[in-house]
Write an enzyme that holds these catalytic residues in place. Structure first.
Site, PDB file in Angstrom:
ATOM      1  N   GLY A 115       0.831  -1.212   0.000  1.00 14.68           N
ATOM      2  CA  GLY A 115       0.000   0.000   0.000  1.00 14.68           C
ATOM      3  C   GLY A 115       0.859   1.253   0.000  1.00 14.68           C
ATOM      4  O   GLY A 115       0.584   2.216  -0.718  1.00 14.68           O
ATOM      5  N   GLU A 152      14.646  -4.472  13.022  1.00 19.21           N
ATOM      6  CA  GLU A 152      13.577  -4.394  14.023  1.00 19.21           C
ATOM      7  C   GLU A 152      13.225  -2.928  14.278  1.00 19.21           C
ATOM      8  O   GLU A 152      14.118  -2.082  14.406  1.00 19.21           O
ATOM      9  CB  GLU A 152      14.071  -5.032  15.329  1.00 19.21           C
ATOM     10  CG  GLU A 152      12.922  -5.419  16.236  1.00 19.21           C
ATOM     11  CD  GLU A 152      13.400  -5.755  17.639  1.00 19.21           C
ATOM     12  OE1 GLU A 152      12.679  -5.456  18.595  1.00 19.21           O
ATOM     13  OE2 GLU A 152      14.519  -6.309  17.738  1.00 19.21           O
ATOM     14  N   ASP A 195       7.781   5.678   8.517  1.00 19.60           N
ATOM     15  CA  ASP A 195       7.126   4.981   9.608  1.00 19.60           C
ATOM     16  C   ASP A 195       5.875   5.794   9.905  1.00 19.60           C
ATOM     17  O   ASP A 195       5.941   7.019  10.001  1.00 19.60           O
ATOM     18  CB  ASP A 195       8.017   4.884  10.840  1.00 19.60           C
ATOM     19  CG  ASP A 195       7.498   3.820  11.791  1.00 19.60           C
ATOM     20  OD1 ASP A 195       7.481   2.636  11.400  1.00 19.60           O
ATOM     21  OD2 ASP A 195       7.079   4.163  12.904  1.00 19.60           O
ATOM     22  N   SER A 196       4.761   5.118   9.955  1.00 20.68           N
ATOM     23  CA  SER A 196       3.513   5.865  10.015  1.00 20.68           C
ATOM     24  C   SER A 196       2.498   5.100  10.831  1.00 20.68           C
ATOM     25  O   SER A 196       2.683   3.928  11.154  1.00 20.68           O
ATOM     26  CB  SER A 196       2.992   6.103   8.593  1.00 20.68           C
ATOM     27  OG  SER A 196       3.021   4.896   7.849  1.00 20.68           O
ATOM     28  N   GLY A 254      -4.873  -0.567   5.212  1.00 19.19           N
ATOM     29  CA  GLY A 254      -4.823  -0.333   6.653  1.00 19.19           C
ATOM     30  C   GLY A 254      -6.097   0.295   7.198  1.00 19.19           C
ATOM     31  O   GLY A 254      -7.208  -0.196   6.973  1.00 19.19           O
ATOM     32  N   ASP A 279      -7.574   3.064   6.431  1.00 23.29           N
ATOM     33  CA  ASP A 279      -8.256   4.016   5.534  1.00 23.29           C
ATOM     34  C   ASP A 279      -9.787   3.998   5.665  1.00 23.29           C
ATOM     35  O   ASP A 279     -10.409   5.057   5.607  1.00 23.29           O
ATOM     36  CB  ASP A 279      -7.873   3.757   4.075  1.00 23.29           C
ATOM     37  CG  ASP A 279      -6.505   4.318   3.723  1.00 23.29           C
ATOM     38  OD1 ASP A 279      -5.926   5.040   4.558  1.00 23.29           O
ATOM     39  OD2 ASP A 279      -6.019   4.039   2.609  1.00 23.29           O
ATOM     40  N   ARG A 301       1.415  11.017   4.368  1.00 22.69           N
ATOM     41  CA  ARG A 301       2.575  10.598   3.580  1.00 22.69           C
ATOM     42  C   ARG A 301       2.879  11.649   2.502  1.00 22.69           C
ATOM     43  O   ARG A 301       4.031  12.014   2.273  1.00 22.69           O
ATOM     44  CB  ARG A 301       2.287   9.223   2.950  1.00 22.69           C
ATOM     45  CG  ARG A 301       3.502   8.501   2.416  1.00 22.69           C
ATOM     46  CD  ARG A 301       3.237   7.015   2.222  1.00 22.69           C
ATOM     47  NE  ARG A 301       2.991   6.351   3.494  1.00 22.69           N
ATOM     48  CZ  ARG A 301       1.783   5.993   3.929  1.00 22.69           C
ATOM     49  NH1 ARG A 301       0.722   6.155   3.189  1.00 22.69           N
ATOM     50  NH2 ARG A 301       1.650   5.455   5.126  1.00 22.69           N
TER      51      ARG A 301
END
Ligand code: IMP
Length: 191
Positions: A12, A40, A69-70, A148, A150, A176
């Site tokens: 995505g 990690e 990273d979100s 995700g 959305d 983003r």
């Protein structure tokens, strides 16, 4: 075109990054295609995890790398699941939606925001990180596009979820897209 590694395995996210790169003269190379190891995500915040992922990809590939990273931050949950958004869902998004909506309903507090930390790293260890946020409110899941969380997020100024609005709108207003716009501006300023 210069090559840049996109340090994510999330299809995505990759789909959202690709159209942004070509106008900057950047040719994306997927970290998965290079067989790079996935580090990690041990940092407590978005910026720290983006930096871990981008630096690992840049050092292992010898190419510049971009990583984001979100996650979704829910006011009724004190900003959770936040950096733990993927782990909170553990692949079962309908169950995660139900838990989040129950918390919002119990608190009578529907505000939420997505955050994206985008890190640009070079093989020599140099990094720059850009943060984008998109605020909105939670609602029962609607729409089939995106990924995700959305379906349960309605951005401010709109009456439909990200999953209903689709890529054309989301790619202009998302967390983003906002982080990426800062990265693009910094590139234009660079000598
Ligand atoms: P990460 O790969 O560790 O950054 O995890 C990000 C997670 O946050 C995703 O797997 C989704 O659960 C959520 N997330 C991040 N950005 C979005 C978005 O644009 N829409 C929906 N969910 C998102």
């Amino acid at each position: 075109m210069s090559r840049i590694v996109i340090a994510t395995r999330n299809p995505g996210k990759i789909k959202e990054f690709l159209p942004l790169l070509a106008p900057l003269g950047l040719e994306p190379v997927a970290a998965g295609a290079l067989g790079l190891p996935e580090p990690e995500e041990s940092a407590p915040d978005f910026a720290g995890n983006a930096r871990i992922k981008a630096l690992a990809a840049a050092k292992a590939s010898g190419l510049p790398a971009l990583a984001d990273d979100s996650g979704l931050c829910v006011a009724a949950m004190g900003g959770a699941p936040g950096v733990r958004s993927a782990r909170f869902a553990a692949g079962d998004y309908p169950a995660a939606f139900a838990r989040i909506l129950a918390a919002a309903g119990a608190a009578g507090e529907w505000r939420a925001w997505f955050t994206c930390a985008l890190c640009h790293a070079l093989p020599d260890g140099g990094t720059a990180t850009y943060i984008g946020e998109a605020h909105g409110r939670l609602a029962p899941p609607q729409g089939g596009e995106g990924f995700g969380y959305d379906p349960i997020f309605i951005p401010d100024g709109y009456g439909e979820s990200y999953a209903q609005l689709g890529a054309e709108v989301k790619d202009k207003i998302s967390h983003r897209a906002r982080a990426f716009a800062q990265f693009a501006a910094a590139r234009r300023l660079a000598p």
